[in-house]
Design an enzyme around this catalytic site. Structure first.
Site, PDB file in Angstrom:
ATOM      1  N   LYS A   1     -10.793 -26.863  37.747  1.00 10.51           N
ATOM      2  CA  LYS A   1     -11.127 -25.499  38.283  1.00 10.51           C
ATOM      3  C   LYS A   1      -9.969 -24.805  39.022  1.00 10.51           C
ATOM      4  CE  LYS A   1     -15.952 -26.636  38.207  1.00 10.51           C
ATOM      5  NZ  LYS A   1     -17.182 -27.140  38.749  1.00 10.51           N
TER       6      LYS A   1
ATOM      7  N   GLN B   1     -18.875 -28.912  44.970  1.00 15.27           N
ATOM      8  CA  GLN B   1     -18.897 -29.784  43.703  1.00 15.27           C
ATOM      9  C   GLN B   1     -20.037 -30.814  43.988  1.00 15.27           C
ATOM     10  OE1 GLN B   1     -17.026 -29.527  41.132  1.00 15.27           O
ATOM     11  NE2 GLN B   1     -18.311 -31.157  40.330  1.00 15.27           N
TER      12      GLN B   1
ATOM     13  N   ASP C   1     -21.050 -19.783  42.635  1.00 16.23           N
ATOM     14  CA  ASP C   1     -21.637 -20.562  41.552  1.00 16.23           C
ATOM     15  C   ASP C   1     -23.102 -20.436  41.492  1.00 16.23           C
ATOM     16  OD1 ASP C   1     -21.422 -22.747  39.933  1.00 16.23           O
ATOM     17  OD2 ASP C   1     -21.585 -24.206  41.710  1.00 16.23           O
TER      18      ASP C   1
END
Length: 303
Positions: free
Chosen positions: A54, A98, A121
Protein backbone atom coordinates in the site's frame (compact mmCIF):
# COMPACT_ATOMS: atom_id res chain seq x y z
CA UNK A 1 -19.51 -21.22 -21.81
CA UNK A 2 -16.78 -20.37 -19.30
CA UNK A 3 -17.34 -17.36 -17.08
CA UNK A 4 -16.05 -13.92 -17.96
CA UNK A 5 -13.00 -13.20 -15.82
CA UNK A 6 -13.26 -9.85 -14.03
CA UNK A 7 -9.77 -8.35 -14.27
CA UNK A 8 -9.56 -6.34 -11.07
CA UNK A 9 -5.95 -5.44 -11.68
CA UNK A 10 -6.73 -3.75 -15.02
CA UNK A 11 -9.73 -1.87 -13.59
CA UNK A 12 -7.66 -0.72 -10.60
CA UNK A 13 -4.74 0.37 -12.81
CA UNK A 14 -7.07 2.64 -14.78
CA UNK A 15 -8.42 4.13 -11.54
CA UNK A 16 -4.89 4.70 -10.20
CA UNK A 17 -3.78 6.37 -13.44
CA UNK A 18 -6.64 8.86 -13.11
CA UNK A 19 -5.88 9.30 -9.40
CA UNK A 20 -2.25 10.11 -10.18
CA UNK A 21 -3.36 12.98 -12.43
CA UNK A 22 -5.78 14.34 -9.82
CA UNK A 23 -3.19 14.05 -7.06
CA UNK A 24 -0.66 16.04 -9.09
CA UNK A 25 -3.27 18.74 -9.77
CA UNK A 26 -4.10 18.93 -6.08
CA UNK A 27 -0.40 19.26 -5.14
CA UNK A 28 0.10 21.99 -7.73
CA UNK A 29 -2.92 23.93 -6.47
CA UNK A 30 -2.33 23.62 -2.73
CA UNK A 31 1.34 22.75 -2.24
CA UNK A 32 0.24 19.88 0.00
CA UNK A 33 1.18 16.27 -0.70
CA UNK A 34 -1.53 13.87 0.53
CA UNK A 35 -0.24 11.48 3.18
CA UNK A 36 -1.51 8.05 4.22
CA UNK A 37 -0.39 6.74 7.61
CA UNK A 38 -0.50 2.98 8.16
CA UNK A 39 -0.35 1.47 11.62
CA UNK A 40 0.62 -2.16 12.10
CA UNK A 41 0.72 -4.03 15.40
CA UNK A 42 3.03 -7.03 15.58
CA UNK A 43 5.23 -8.59 12.92
CA UNK A 44 2.87 -10.78 10.93
CA UNK A 45 4.61 -11.25 7.54
CA UNK A 46 1.42 -11.04 5.48
CA UNK A 47 0.29 -7.85 7.21
CA UNK A 48 3.71 -6.28 6.78
CA UNK A 49 3.68 -7.19 3.09
CA UNK A 50 0.22 -5.63 2.65
CA UNK A 51 1.33 -2.40 4.33
CA UNK A 52 4.48 -2.21 2.21
CA UNK A 53 2.46 -2.75 -0.95
CA UNK A 54 0.00 0.00 0.00
CA UNK A 55 2.90 2.35 0.75
CA UNK A 56 4.42 1.59 -2.64
CA UNK A 57 1.12 2.32 -4.40
CA UNK A 58 0.80 5.59 -2.46
CA UNK A 59 4.16 6.79 -3.71
CA UNK A 60 3.35 5.65 -7.25
CA UNK A 61 0.34 8.00 -7.45
CA UNK A 62 2.25 10.95 -5.95
CA UNK A 63 1.32 10.66 -2.29
CA UNK A 64 3.53 10.16 0.72
CA UNK A 65 3.28 7.29 3.14
CA UNK A 66 4.10 6.90 6.81
CA UNK A 67 4.25 3.52 8.53
CA UNK A 68 3.98 3.17 12.30
CA UNK A 69 5.08 -0.27 13.52
CA UNK A 70 4.10 -1.23 17.07
CA UNK A 71 5.15 -4.31 19.07
CA UNK A 72 2.75 -7.21 19.49
CA UNK A 73 2.62 -6.38 23.22
CA UNK A 74 0.91 -3.04 22.50
CA UNK A 75 -2.23 -2.57 24.58
CA UNK A 76 -5.55 -1.24 23.38
CA UNK A 77 -4.94 1.99 25.29
CA UNK A 78 -1.51 2.47 23.71
CA UNK A 79 -2.86 1.82 20.22
CA UNK A 80 -5.74 4.22 20.78
CA UNK A 81 -3.25 6.92 21.86
CA UNK A 82 -1.23 6.43 18.67
CA UNK A 83 -4.32 6.63 16.46
CA UNK A 84 -5.59 9.75 18.23
CA UNK A 85 -2.18 11.40 17.81
CA UNK A 86 -2.21 10.65 14.07
CA UNK A 87 -5.77 11.97 13.86
CA UNK A 88 -4.59 15.26 15.37
CA UNK A 89 -1.57 15.55 13.05
CA UNK A 90 -2.38 18.04 10.26
CA UNK A 91 0.23 16.52 7.96
CA UNK A 92 -1.71 13.20 7.90
CA UNK A 93 -4.75 12.96 5.60
CA UNK A 94 -5.70 9.30 5.93
CA UNK A 95 -5.17 6.60 8.55
CA UNK A 96 -5.14 2.86 7.99
CA UNK A 97 -5.04 0.39 10.87
CA UNK A 98 -3.87 -2.88 9.37
CA UNK A 99 -6.13 -5.68 10.48
CA UNK A 100 -6.43 -8.10 12.06
CA UNK A 101 -4.77 -6.81 15.21
CA UNK A 102 -3.56 -9.18 17.97
CA UNK A 103 -6.39 -10.88 19.84
CA UNK A 104 -5.87 -9.06 23.12
CA UNK A 105 -6.64 -5.68 21.50
CA UNK A 106 -10.18 -4.31 21.34
CA UNK A 107 -10.27 -3.78 17.58
CA UNK A 108 -13.52 -1.80 17.62
CA UNK A 109 -12.15 0.64 20.21
CA UNK A 110 -9.03 1.06 18.08
CA UNK A 111 -10.98 1.65 14.87
CA UNK A 112 -13.22 4.21 16.57
CA UNK A 113 -10.17 6.16 17.79
CA UNK A 114 -9.55 7.19 14.18
CA UNK A 115 -10.97 10.58 13.28
CA UNK A 116 -13.93 10.27 10.89
CA UNK A 117 -12.25 12.86 8.66
CA UNK A 118 -9.24 10.55 8.25
CA UNK A 119 -10.99 7.19 8.25
CA UNK A 120 -10.14 6.48 4.61
CA UNK A 121 -10.55 2.72 5.15
CA UNK A 122 -14.15 3.23 6.28
CA UNK A 123 -13.80 1.17 9.47
CA UNK A 124 -15.26 3.39 12.20
CA UNK A 125 -18.77 3.00 13.58
CA UNK A 126 -19.53 6.50 12.32
CA UNK A 127 -18.46 5.56 8.78
CA UNK A 128 -20.69 2.48 8.81
CA UNK A 129 -23.68 4.45 10.03
CA UNK A 130 -23.16 7.20 7.47
CA UNK A 131 -22.72 4.69 4.66
CA UNK A 132 -25.81 2.73 5.60
CA UNK A 133 -28.13 5.63 6.37
CA UNK A 134 -27.07 8.68 4.38
CA UNK A 135 -24.45 7.67 1.85
CA UNK A 136 -21.99 10.14 3.38
CA UNK A 137 -18.55 9.55 4.81
CA UNK A 138 -15.90 7.19 3.53
CA UNK A 139 -17.01 3.74 2.45
CA UNK A 140 -15.38 0.50 3.55
CA UNK A 141 -12.72 0.00 0.91
CA UNK A 142 -13.20 -3.62 -0.08
CA UNK A 143 -17.02 -3.44 -0.39
CA UNK A 144 -16.73 -0.16 -2.27
CA UNK A 145 -14.11 -1.69 -4.55
CA UNK A 146 -16.39 -4.65 -5.21
CA UNK A 147 -19.16 -2.29 -6.32
CA UNK A 148 -16.69 -0.66 -8.70
CA UNK A 149 -15.86 -4.06 -10.17
CA UNK A 150 -19.55 -4.85 -10.62
CA UNK A 151 -20.15 -1.49 -12.28
CA UNK A 152 -17.19 -1.97 -14.63
CA UNK A 153 -18.58 -5.37 -15.57
CA UNK A 154 -21.99 -3.88 -16.36
CA UNK A 155 -23.84 -5.73 -13.60
CA UNK A 156 -27.26 -4.22 -12.85
CA UNK A 157 -27.94 -4.74 -9.13
CA UNK A 158 -31.44 -3.33 -8.77
CA UNK A 159 -33.93 -6.14 -8.25
CA UNK A 160 -31.24 -8.83 -8.13
CA UNK A 161 -30.76 -11.31 -5.29
CA UNK A 162 -27.32 -10.89 -3.74
CA UNK A 163 -25.96 -13.42 -1.23
CA UNK A 164 -23.14 -12.19 1.01
CA UNK A 165 -21.26 -15.03 2.69
CA UNK A 166 -19.61 -13.46 5.72
CA UNK A 167 -20.66 -10.83 8.25
CA UNK A 168 -17.45 -9.12 9.37
CA UNK A 169 -17.90 -5.45 10.34
CA UNK A 170 -15.41 -4.26 7.72
CA UNK A 171 -16.43 -6.46 4.79
CA UNK A 172 -19.59 -8.55 4.94
CA UNK A 173 -21.83 -6.15 6.87
CA UNK A 174 -21.00 -3.00 4.87
CA UNK A 175 -21.14 -4.99 1.63
CA UNK A 176 -24.76 -5.83 2.29
CA UNK A 177 -25.58 -2.20 3.10
CA UNK A 178 -24.06 -0.97 -0.16
CA UNK A 179 -25.95 -3.60 -2.13
CA UNK A 180 -29.21 -2.58 -0.44
CA UNK A 181 -28.58 1.02 -1.44
CA UNK A 182 -28.31 -0.20 -5.05
CA UNK A 183 -31.73 -1.87 -4.86
CA UNK A 184 -30.58 -5.46 -4.47
CA UNK A 185 -32.34 -7.96 -2.22
CA UNK A 186 -29.66 -9.11 0.21
CA UNK A 187 -29.22 -12.35 2.13
CA UNK A 188 -26.44 -12.62 4.70
CA UNK A 189 -24.98 -16.08 5.27
CA UNK A 190 -22.54 -17.01 8.04
CA UNK A 191 -21.24 -19.85 10.19
CA UNK A 192 -24.70 -20.66 11.56
CA UNK A 193 -26.54 -20.56 8.26
CA UNK A 194 -28.49 -23.73 7.53
CA UNK A 195 -28.10 -25.13 3.98
CA UNK A 196 -25.61 -22.63 2.64
CA UNK A 197 -25.65 -24.38 -0.73
CA UNK A 198 -29.34 -23.59 -1.26
CA UNK A 199 -28.86 -19.91 -0.47
CA UNK A 200 -25.90 -19.62 -2.85
CA UNK A 201 -27.81 -21.47 -5.58
CA UNK A 202 -30.57 -18.86 -5.47
CA UNK A 203 -28.22 -15.88 -5.90
CA UNK A 204 -27.80 -13.69 -8.95
CA UNK A 205 -24.71 -12.22 -7.28
CA UNK A 206 -22.52 -14.08 -4.79
CA UNK A 207 -20.06 -12.20 -2.58
CA UNK A 208 -17.71 -14.62 -0.79
CA UNK A 209 -16.06 -12.93 2.17
CA UNK A 210 -15.58 -15.46 4.93
CA UNK A 211 -11.91 -16.52 4.75
CA UNK A 212 -12.42 -20.27 4.35
CA UNK A 213 -10.62 -21.87 1.39
CA UNK A 214 -13.03 -22.98 -1.35
CA UNK A 215 -16.02 -22.98 0.98
CA UNK A 216 -18.31 -22.05 -1.93
CA UNK A 217 -18.50 -25.00 -4.30
CA UNK A 218 -18.66 -24.45 -8.02
CA UNK A 219 -21.67 -26.72 -8.40
CA UNK A 220 -23.69 -24.43 -6.12
CA UNK A 221 -23.45 -21.46 -8.49
CA UNK A 222 -26.61 -20.53 -10.36
CA UNK A 223 -26.01 -20.52 -14.13
CA UNK A 224 -24.99 -17.01 -15.21
CA UNK A 225 -24.53 -15.69 -11.65
CA UNK A 226 -21.81 -13.13 -10.91
CA UNK A 227 -19.30 -14.37 -8.36
CA UNK A 228 -17.05 -12.00 -6.41
CA UNK A 229 -14.41 -13.78 -4.33
CA UNK A 230 -13.13 -11.46 -1.60
CA UNK A 231 -11.38 -14.26 0.26
CA UNK A 232 -7.65 -14.77 0.30
CA UNK A 233 -6.14 -17.86 1.86
CA UNK A 234 -2.73 -19.45 1.94
CA UNK A 235 -1.55 -20.61 -1.46
CA UNK A 236 -3.45 -17.92 -3.43
CA UNK A 237 -6.75 -19.69 -2.83
CA UNK A 238 -10.03 -17.85 -2.51
CA UNK A 239 -13.29 -18.69 -0.77
CA UNK A 240 -14.79 -20.02 -4.01
CA UNK A 241 -13.94 -23.28 -5.76
CA UNK A 242 -12.73 -21.30 -8.75
CA UNK A 243 -12.13 -23.92 -11.45
CA UNK A 244 -15.40 -25.69 -10.68
CA UNK A 245 -17.32 -22.39 -10.73
CA UNK A 246 -16.07 -21.31 -14.16
CA UNK A 247 -18.56 -23.40 -16.19
CA UNK A 248 -21.50 -22.08 -14.16
CA UNK A 249 -20.83 -18.39 -13.45
CA UNK A 250 -21.50 -15.58 -15.87
CA UNK A 251 -18.58 -13.59 -14.46
CA UNK A 252 -16.09 -14.24 -11.69
CA UNK A 253 -13.10 -12.61 -9.98
CA UNK A 254 -9.83 -14.53 -9.75
CA UNK A 255 -7.68 -14.78 -6.62
CA UNK A 256 -5.34 -12.97 -6.72
CA UNK A 257 -5.97 -10.19 -9.24
CA UNK A 258 -9.63 -9.60 -8.56
CA UNK A 259 -10.83 -7.74 -5.48
CA UNK A 260 -7.47 -6.89 -3.87
CA UNK A 261 -6.17 -4.32 -6.37
CA UNK A 262 -9.48 -2.42 -6.34
CA UNK A 263 -9.44 -2.27 -2.54
CA UNK A 264 -6.12 -0.43 -2.64
CA UNK A 265 -7.33 1.91 -5.38
CA UNK A 266 -10.36 2.93 -3.30
CA UNK A 267 -8.18 3.43 -0.22
CA UNK A 268 -5.95 5.87 -2.10
CA UNK A 269 -8.86 7.64 -3.79
CA UNK A 270 -10.40 8.26 -0.39
CA UNK A 271 -7.05 9.53 0.92
CA UNK A 272 -7.05 12.17 -1.80
CA UNK A 273 -10.70 12.98 -1.00
CA UNK A 274 -9.76 13.46 2.66
CA UNK A 275 -6.90 15.78 1.66
CA UNK A 276 -9.23 17.82 -0.55
CA UNK A 277 -11.78 18.13 2.23
CA UNK A 278 -9.12 19.22 4.74
CA UNK A 279 -7.79 21.80 2.29
CA UNK A 280 -11.29 23.22 1.83
CA UNK A 281 -11.77 23.47 5.59
CA UNK A 282 -8.41 25.24 5.96
CA UNK A 283 -9.24 27.65 3.16
CA UNK A 284 -12.64 28.45 4.67
CA UNK A 285 -11.08 29.01 8.10
CA UNK A 286 -8.46 31.37 6.71
CA UNK A 287 -11.14 33.48 5.07
CA UNK A 288 -13.62 33.72 7.94
CA UNK A 289 -13.74 34.92 11.49
CA UNK A 290 -11.78 32.44 13.63
CA UNK A 291 -14.57 32.58 16.23
CA UNK A 292 -16.92 30.81 13.80
CA UNK A 293 -16.46 27.10 13.16
CA UNK A 294 -16.06 25.60 9.69
CA UNK A 295 -19.22 25.58 7.60
CA UNK A 296 -20.59 22.00 7.70
CA UNK A 297 -21.96 22.55 4.21
CA UNK A 298 -18.56 23.16 2.63
CA UNK A 299 -18.74 22.13 -0.99
CA UNK A 300 -17.38 18.65 -1.57
CA UNK A 301 -18.02 18.29 -5.29
CA UNK A 302 -14.39 17.41 -5.80
CA UNK A 303 -14.70 14.36 -3.57
Amino acid sequence: MAARIINGRAIADAALADLSVRTRQFRDETGHVPCLAAVIVGADPASKAYVQMKAKRSVAVGMTSRTVELPVSTTTEELVDVLRALSADPSIDGILLQHPVPGHIDERAAFDAISADKDVDGVTSAAFAAMALTGGGFESCTPSGILRLLDATGVELSGKHAVVVGRSPILGLPMGMLLLRRGATVTYCHSRTVDLAAHVASADVVIAAVGVPELIKGAWIKPGAVVIDAGYNEGNVGDVEYAAALPHAGAITPVPGGVGPMTVAVLLEQTLAAAVRAAEVRAWSENHDSRVGPDPAIASDRL
